[in-house]
Write a protein that holds these residues in place. Structure first.
Motif, PDB file in Angstrom:
ATOM      1  N   ALA A  83       1.023  -1.197   0.055  1.00 24.32           N
ATOM      2  CA  ALA A  83       0.048  -0.007  -0.049  1.00 24.32           C
ATOM      3  C   ALA A  83       0.689   1.013  -0.018  1.00 24.32           C
ATOM      4  CB  ALA A  83      -0.861  -0.067   1.138  1.00 24.32           C
ATOM      5  N   GLU A  84       0.603   2.236  -0.482  1.00 23.16           N
ATOM      6  CA  GLU A  84       1.234   3.548  -0.469  1.00 23.16           C
ATOM      7  C   GLU A  84       1.646   4.129   0.682  1.00 23.16           C
ATOM      8  OE1 GLU A  84       3.262   6.413  -2.444  1.00 23.16           O
ATOM      9  OE2 GLU A  84       2.260   4.866  -3.387  1.00 23.16           O
ATOM     10  N   TRP A  85       0.843   3.745   1.961  1.00 29.33           N
ATOM     11  CA  TRP A  85       0.972   4.286   3.055  1.00 29.33           C
ATOM     12  C   TRP A  85       2.274   3.457   3.913  1.00 29.33           C
ATOM     13  CZ3 TRP A  85      -0.045   0.200   6.032  1.00 29.33           C
ATOM     14  CH2 TRP A  85      -1.191  -0.682   5.491  1.00 29.33           C
ATOM     15  N   CYS A  86       2.320   2.300   3.374  1.00 26.12           N
ATOM     16  CA  CYS A  86       3.301   1.367   4.042  1.00 26.12           C
ATOM     17  C   CYS A  86       4.773   1.511   3.941  1.00 26.12           C
ATOM     18  CB  CYS A  86       2.926  -0.143   3.595  1.00 26.12           C
ATOM     19  SG  CYS A  86       3.864  -1.395   4.132  1.00 26.12           S
ATOM     20  N   VAL A 139       8.093   7.300   9.981  1.00 28.64           N
ATOM     21  CA  VAL A 139       8.398   6.065   9.337  1.00 28.64           C
ATOM     22  C   VAL A 139       7.094   6.078   8.340  1.00 28.64           C
ATOM     23  CG1 VAL A 139       8.501   3.543   9.303  1.00 28.64           C
ATOM     24  CG2 VAL A 139       9.594   4.911  10.880  1.00 28.64           C
ATOM     25  N   ILE A 140       5.849   6.147   9.088  1.00 26.99           N
ATOM     26  CA  ILE A 140       4.597   5.974   8.268  1.00 26.99           C
ATOM     27  C   ILE A 140       4.344   7.095   7.245  1.00 26.99           C
ATOM     28  CG2 ILE A 140       2.035   5.273   8.297  1.00 26.99           C
ATOM     29  CD1 ILE A 140       4.090   3.131   9.064  1.00 26.99           C
ATOM     30  N   GLY A 141       4.533   8.314   7.774  1.00 30.12           N
ATOM     31  CA  GLY A 141       3.890   9.630   7.067  1.00 30.12           C
ATOM     32  C   GLY A 141       2.877  10.297   7.832  1.00 30.12           C
ATOM     33  N   ALA A 142       2.960  11.665   7.689  1.00 34.94           N
ATOM     34  CA  ALA A 142       1.976  12.309   8.350  1.00 34.94           C
ATOM     35  C   ALA A 142       0.859  12.300   7.809  1.00 34.94           C
ATOM     36  CB  ALA A 142       2.562  13.811   8.605  1.00 34.94           C
ATOM     37  N   ASP A 143       0.418  11.967   6.565  1.00 31.37           N
ATOM     38  CA  ASP A 143      -0.550  11.700   5.631  1.00 31.37           C
ATOM     39  C   ASP A 143      -1.713  10.633   6.056  1.00 31.37           C
ATOM     40  OD1 ASP A 143      -0.364  14.624   4.758  1.00 31.37           O
ATOM     41  OD2 ASP A 143       0.537  13.681   3.021  1.00 31.37           O
ATOM     42  N   ALA A 170      -3.045   9.831  11.966  1.00 34.18           N
ATOM     43  CA  ALA A 170      -3.779  10.955  12.796  1.00 34.18           C
ATOM     44  C   ALA A 170      -4.476  10.522  13.945  1.00 34.18           C
ATOM     45  CB  ALA A 170      -4.648  11.463  11.655  1.00 34.18           C
ATOM     46  N   ALA A 171      -5.011   9.355  13.512  1.00 33.31           N
ATOM     47  CA  ALA A 171      -5.838   8.769  14.634  1.00 33.31           C
ATOM     48  C   ALA A 171      -5.084   8.499  16.052  1.00 33.31           C
ATOM     49  CB  ALA A 171      -6.508   7.162  14.382  1.00 33.31           C
ATOM     50  N   ALA A 172      -3.613   8.009  15.682  1.00 33.39           N
ATOM     51  CA  ALA A 172      -2.813   7.927  16.895  1.00 33.39           C
ATOM     52  C   ALA A 172      -2.275   9.103  17.720  1.00 33.39           C
ATOM     53  CB  ALA A 172      -1.603   7.153  16.329  1.00 33.39           C
TER      54      ALA A 172
END
Length: 330
Positions: A82-85, A310-314, A319-321
């Motif tokens: 996935a793009e966020w991974c 590591v994961i990225g702000a977007d 955001a949930a964490a």
């Protein structure tokens, strides 16, 4: 997770994609046709392809054609990503390079889990990156998470051996002089000011030189502190450096025995993230912030912020964490 030994007992049920019997029948027919062509000195049915064609994207609609049918000629490695991974961004280029090096004895099909949730469910994917293979219509689990290059090489070599010895797959012919249609256009794109350093960092990561990758990313950030790619790459390289020499079983046992121990929970969270269990890593550290105070709490909070990088702000999970962390802190 270490790469699993190849075994025909590790078959995934693909019935929801296509009836297994139909897939195997097509595999047998295509394999027989390929064998006849090989005996006659001809090329595989697909014809000679450029090296770039060995790696391609696949979706649910094209899975039967692009994976099941093709698996009758050549083992198809499946890269669930996935793009966020961020760990996926470490593993995928390595898989692509190794498949191209195999020179037609393997192909790589990349599956975006966000766009293909049904396939993700049918393969029982619990975390990404996750890597499977399909051989003659049958799926085999290979490994999950980021693993050392040498272990991946060994796993892929065993996959090729299984495909050739048990199924008689002959692979596809590769024309090294062929060029993909968009290759010329891509070559015209001008290089950015830090492309050489960023490429050096990727090469270092592929070679297992984590210290070299860290230095290369740091050199980019000296001149361009806001460079997103370098910030993400540095956070990832530092994470991989931390987990490289860990004993996963010992780390997880220590975390289970000492739920209030910041060091134990931080180490387990690093392993969670490398294994693709992003929400588990974040939740573990938020819970640890909740039960600690002072310098210990601050150390956990800072590590959580590093994992956000590591994961990225977007990423919505970041955001949930962040929201959960704010509730615990304030």
């Amino acid at each position: 997770m270490q790469p699993r030994n190849m075994s025909m007992s590790g078959v995934v049920d693909l019935a929801a994609v296509k009836a297994a019997g139909e897939a195997k029948a097509k595999a047998e027919q295509a394999r027989a046709a390929s064998a006849r062509q090989a005996e006659q000195g001809g090329a595989p049915a697909a014809g000679a392809v450029p090296p770039s064609a060995l790696v391609f994207d696949v979706d649910e609609a094209g899975f039967e054609r692009d994976v099941l049918q093709l698996s009758a000629e050549v083992p198809v490695v499946l890269d669930f990503w996935a793009e966020w991974c961020e760990p996926c961004k470490q593993l995928s280029p390595l898989l692509e390079r190794l498949v191209v090096e195999a020179n037609g004895r393997l192909v790589l099909a990349k599956i975006d889990v966000d766009a293909n949730k049904t396939l993700m469910q049918q393969f029982g994917i619990q975390g990404i990156p996750a890597v499977f293979a399909v051989v003659a219509g049958q799926a085999l689990p290979l490994f999950q998470g980021v693993v050392p290059e040498q272990q991946i090489r060994s796993t892929l070599a065993e996959l090729v051996q299984v495909a050739e010895e048990r199924f008689g797959l002959i692979g596809i012919e590769v024309d090294p002089n062929a060029e993909a249609p968009d290759a010329a256009a891509a070559a015209e794109i001008p290089a950015g000011p830090h492309d050489a350093l960023l490429e050096a960092a990727v090469v270092a990561l592929d070679a297992g030189d984590l210290a070299g990758a860290v230095r290369a990313y740091q050199n980019v950030l000296v001149d361009d502190p806001a460079n997103t790619e370098a910030k993400l790459g540095l956070a990832q390289a530092e994470l991989l450096t931390r987990v490289r020499d860990m004993d996963p079983q010992a780390v997880r046992a220590a975390a289970a025995e000492s739920p209030r121990d910041p060091a134990a929970q931080i180490a387990a969270a690093d392993l969670d993230l490398v294994g693709g269990h992003v929400e588990d890593a974040f939740g573990r550290l938020v819970d640890t912030v909740r039960v600690t105070a002072g310098d210990e709490r601050n150390a956990v909070r800072l590590r959580l912020l590093e994992l956000f990088e590591v994961i990225g702000a977007d990423d919505p999970r970041v955001a949930a964490a962040r929201t959960a962390l704010a509730r615990v802190l304030f």
